[in-house]
Design an enzyme around this catalytic site. Structure first.
Site, short mmCIF file in Angstrom:
data_model
loop_
_atom_site.label_atom_id
_atom_site.label_comp_id
_atom_site.label_asym_id
_atom_site.label_seq_id
_atom_site.Cartn_x
_atom_site.Cartn_y
_atom_site.Cartn_z
CG ASN A 407 5.07 1.16 -6.91
OD1 ASN A 407 4.71 0.02 -6.65
ND2 ASN A 407 5.00 2.14 -6.02
CD GLU A 408 1.61 1.75 -4.33
OE1 GLU A 408 1.50 0.71 -3.66
OE2 GLU A 408 1.80 2.89 -3.83
CG ASN A 409 3.00 6.60 -10.69
OD1 ASN A 409 3.06 6.72 -9.46
ND2 ASN A 409 4.06 6.70 -11.46
N GLY A 412 -2.93 5.79 -8.10
CA GLY A 412 -2.92 7.11 -7.49
C GLY A 412 -3.81 8.10 -8.22
CB SER A 453 2.43 -3.12 -10.16
OG SER A 453 2.09 -4.03 -9.15
#
Length: 786
Positions: A407-409, A412, A453
């Site tokens: 999730n979002e790495n 990021g 994602s």
């Protein structure tokens, strides 16, 4: 035959005041709560009072007798949270450092005092950080350095309650000759025939013993010899009934049983339920970018999804019945996909069983979220071990349709200033683009994998590019008005949402004795988002005249209305652009404690107005009014034809114009009708209404603060099982907050807009003493500024 002996009874927890009874499965916090030694961390600001619990070590003990008449006895922990040393009469059996996997120890013929000594997860994380170096993350807590539920350390909706304990069952397994170490069911459909290939790995005590496996499903039996420690058996089920997501067909489940044999003697048995279906992920390029469309049994889906977080900060408290209740709430709202978010856990079998039965597709994140994760040891080996175990564990479930790396790495790394800070150090890319897809391809090739994602499919595009793959829409909540959802058409919206406080009765329970205000101490403590109240206030100011200072009830109502409006703006827009947009996954379905958050169902299980709005937004058929057009969304299996009544209305009451338009929307399609120019509202004092087959859409062209509402007038009367409200004027966004009448009361609908002369009956369950006057005090609607 393998025999299992449960070891959930007889445990104690060491404490300075003497040993305490310990519940297994459980955790230190729940044991201390049961003993009355800590306050409930969900109430008031008690979270801070119990922070010390996660900073120290804890020890569980019980007597163990591993004697049996069999050749081997294993001590099996299904889940240890997280860093533990296991000893028997002071002699080490092993050490663990991963909450997400099982652990097995040979204790053949041993007995004595079994000790499980937990170190603080903080201490482990800080030690690993010291060894591998600092990595950036969304929060200051060191959750990326230990294989533990990340949100234990707190999140922007959750408390920091760092747990320790035996959080899943523990048992002894006694066996001889051999046992089933792993069974992988590869389930496919070939020309209408259901095929399941069971690939088997065994552990032996006797190398020379000839072994075989026999499998049965739906009256079909097959047998195969094992070659050493491996083998496979294949079963074909002619004319197998297909498993479908809810709304597309039924959910037939087949019992499959595999027996490990030595001659005619049964050594071990594996039993599961499976469903026959095919699943694919279409990420092909097209004129709009790169798609992201789930395809089940050849049917392309618009996914009506919700994000799922652990339903309790203490996951061992989540029962099978609670999983079923929460997931049934999702299904009743029209949800057909649940994303298990990467800051939580691989859920229990009870979760996936419920999804299998309810027809809820499961998108499963691997547990990585919002941080740069080191790829060095000791973490890399643990990551691979947990991935291999959980991929195999969850394979039987037909509801599981997608593996997601994180999730979002990836986002990021590109956007959150990680790249410069990392200076070439590992951060998880090797997991998401290397290790995890390799594990899934090797063990579970029947399901698709996506690296993260959001993710655009490759580094050729920005990871969160709305035109490519999955997209997380957070600029709107963080910086813009929710009307901005209508400005773009992402290919798949995997996260978006808007905050609101929980139900009134939930707040009253969580903040006992507090005078409620948006900024009262308890309310602020139960608001974990960065500038959360500021964003709520700015969101209200864009649409409403702010309520008077101290008018908590009005603030509470308006923030819940705004949450429902925001989510509706997004889903109506994106659904009307199917098949370019192929899904929306609301952040979030549920809460893990009482908190102001993006959830549709609050921490006490009460439905917010948003939940009831989801029932409309995620129904098979939806009307969505735009500035100059009406989208007729038909996700049903049949054609939808009829006539839609369009009315241009004055907020003062009169009808200013009308027209009936014929429409036809083929199955799984969207039809778009032009609104005649003479019916389009000419100013803030007018609005548009569309009605067809009992469905309604409204379009108000101005923010509520600019609309000259009349004072709402309506009559309230008791009705069988609830109340009936009859409008004399326009009544916009009428809401019965049933929990204000009785903490156990629930209304069967949320926000409803009534035109003059219209009535609505609101069902209420759990209301002990129905009274029309009392009901009126719990009714809210939009009003002119006071």
């Amino acid at each position: 035959m393998l025999q299992a002996t449960s070891l959930t009874e007889g445990w104690t927890l060491r404490h300075p005041d003497g040993p305490l009874p310990a519940a297994v499965p459980g955790c230190v916090h729940t044991d201390l709560l049961a003993a009355g030694l800590i306050p409930d961390p969900f109430l008031g600001r008690n979270e801070a009072e119990v922070a010390w619990v996660g900073r120290r070590g804890w020890t569980y003990e019980r007597v163990l007798d591993a004697g049996s008449g069999q050749e081997q006895t294993d001590l099996v922990f299904d889940g240890l949270d997280t860093v533990a040393e296991i000893l028997l009469d002071g002699r080490p059996l092993g050490r663990t450092r991963n909450m997400h996997r099982t652990h097995r120890f040979d204790v053949t013929g041993l007995s004595g005092r079994l000790t499980v000594r937990f170190a603080s997860a903080y201490a482990e994380a800080e030690a690993v950080r010291g060894r591998v170096g600092e990595r950036p993350g969304a929060y200051a807590e060191p959750y990326q350095y230990v294989r533990k539920m990340a949100c234990s350390f707190g999140w922007d909706w959750g408390p920091a309650l760092v747990t320790a304990g035996i959080w899943r069952p523990v048992r002894l397994e006694h066996w001889s000759t051999a046992r089933l170490a792993r069974v992988r069911p590869l389930v496919t459909v070939e020309d209408g025939t259901g095929v399941v290939e069971l690939r088997v790995d065994v552990e032996r005590t006797r190398v020379e013993a000839p072994l075989a496996v026999e499998a049965t499903i739906d009256g079909v039996t097959a047998r195969a010899a094992l070659d050493g420690t491996r083998g496979a058996v294949r079963l074909r089920v002619p004319e197998a009934e297909l498993w479908w997501p809810r709304g597309y067909g039924g959910q037939p489940l087949y019992n499959v049983e595999l027996t490990l044999l030595h001659g005619d003697a049964a050594l071990d048995v594996w039993r599961r339920r499976i469903g026959f279906r095919s699943v694919a992920l279409d990420t092909s390029a097209d004129a709009h970018g790169t798609g992201f469309t789930l395809v089940v049994n050849g049917e392309r889906l618009f996914a009506r999804g919700v994000n799922w977080i652990p339903d309790d900060v203490f996951p061992s408290r989540i029962t099978r019945a609670r999983y079923r209740e929460r997931l049934a709430q999702a299904a009743a709202a029209g949800v057909d996909l649940v994303r298990v978010w990467g800051g939580g856990i691989y859920e229990s079998e009870d979760f996936y069983d419920a999804c299998d039965e309810l027809g809820l597709l499961v998108w499963q994140d691997f547990p990585f979220a919002c941080a740069a994760y080191p790829e060095e040891q000791p973490l890399r080996g643990e990551v691979e071990a947990e991935a291999r175990e959980n991929v195999v564990r969850l394979m039987p479930h037909p509801s599981l349709v997608l593996w997601n790396g994180n999730n979002e790495n990836l986002w990021g790394f590109r956007d959150w200033a990680w790249e410069g800070r990392l200076a070439g150090e590992s951060w998880g890319e090797g997991y998401y683009l290397g290790l995890l897809p390799r594990v899934v391809a090797e063990l579970d090739p029947t399901r698709p994998y996506t690296a993260g994602s959001p993710w655009s499919g490759s580094w050729d595009h920005h990871p969160n590019d709305p035109a490519h793959g999955t997209h997380h829409s957070w600029e709107v909540w963080n910086r813009e008005d929710w009307a901005a959802y209508r400005a773009s058409v992402p290919r798949f919206v995997a996260e978006f949402g808007w905050q609101a406080p929980p139900a009134y009765a939930t707040l009253r329970r969580a903040l006992p004795g507090e005078r409620l205000a948006a900024d009262s101490p308890g309310m602020l403590h139960h608001q974990k988002a960065d500038d959360g109240n500021g964003k709520l206030a700015r969101g209200l100011e864009r649409h409403f005249v702010p309520p008077h200072a101290g008018d908590f009830d009005r603030w509470h109502y308006l923030t819940q209305v705004n949450q429902a409006r925001a989510v509706a703006a997004g889903i109506e827009h994106w659904r009307s652009h199917w098949p370019v947009c192929a899904g929306t996954v609301l952040w979030q379905l549920n809460d893990c404690w009482p908190v102001t958050s993006w959830a549709a169902i609050d921490g006490d299980g009460r439905e917010k107005p948003l939940y009831h709005e989801l029932c409309r937004l995620y129904a098979d058929r939806l009307l969505a009014l735009r500035d100059a057009s009406l989208a007729v969304v038909n996700q049903a299996a049949e054609r939808w034809s009829g006539r839609v009544l369009l009315r241009r209305m004055s907020v003062a009451g009169p009808e200013l114009g009308r027209a009936e338009l014929p429409f036809t929307a083929e199955r799984r399609t969207v039809a778009v009708l032009d609104v005649p120019r003479e019916l389009r509202p000419a100013g803030p004092e007018e609005f548009l209404v569309a009605d067809a087959d009992g469905l309604r859409a409204t379009r108000f062209p101005a923010p509520d603060r600019d609309i000259p509402y009349v004072v709402p007038e309506y009559r309230v009367a008791l009705a069988p099982g609830g109340i009936t409200v009859t409008a004399r004027t326009l009544v916009r966004d009428l809401l019965l907050q049933a929990d204000r009448l009785d903490a156990a009361a629930r209304a069967d609908r949320g926000l409803v807009t009534l035109l003059p002369g219209e009535s609505v009956t609101i069902g209420v369950r759990g209301w002990k003493t129905p009274d029309a006057h009392a009901a009126r005090t719990a009714l809210y609607c939009l009003e002119p500024p006071r």
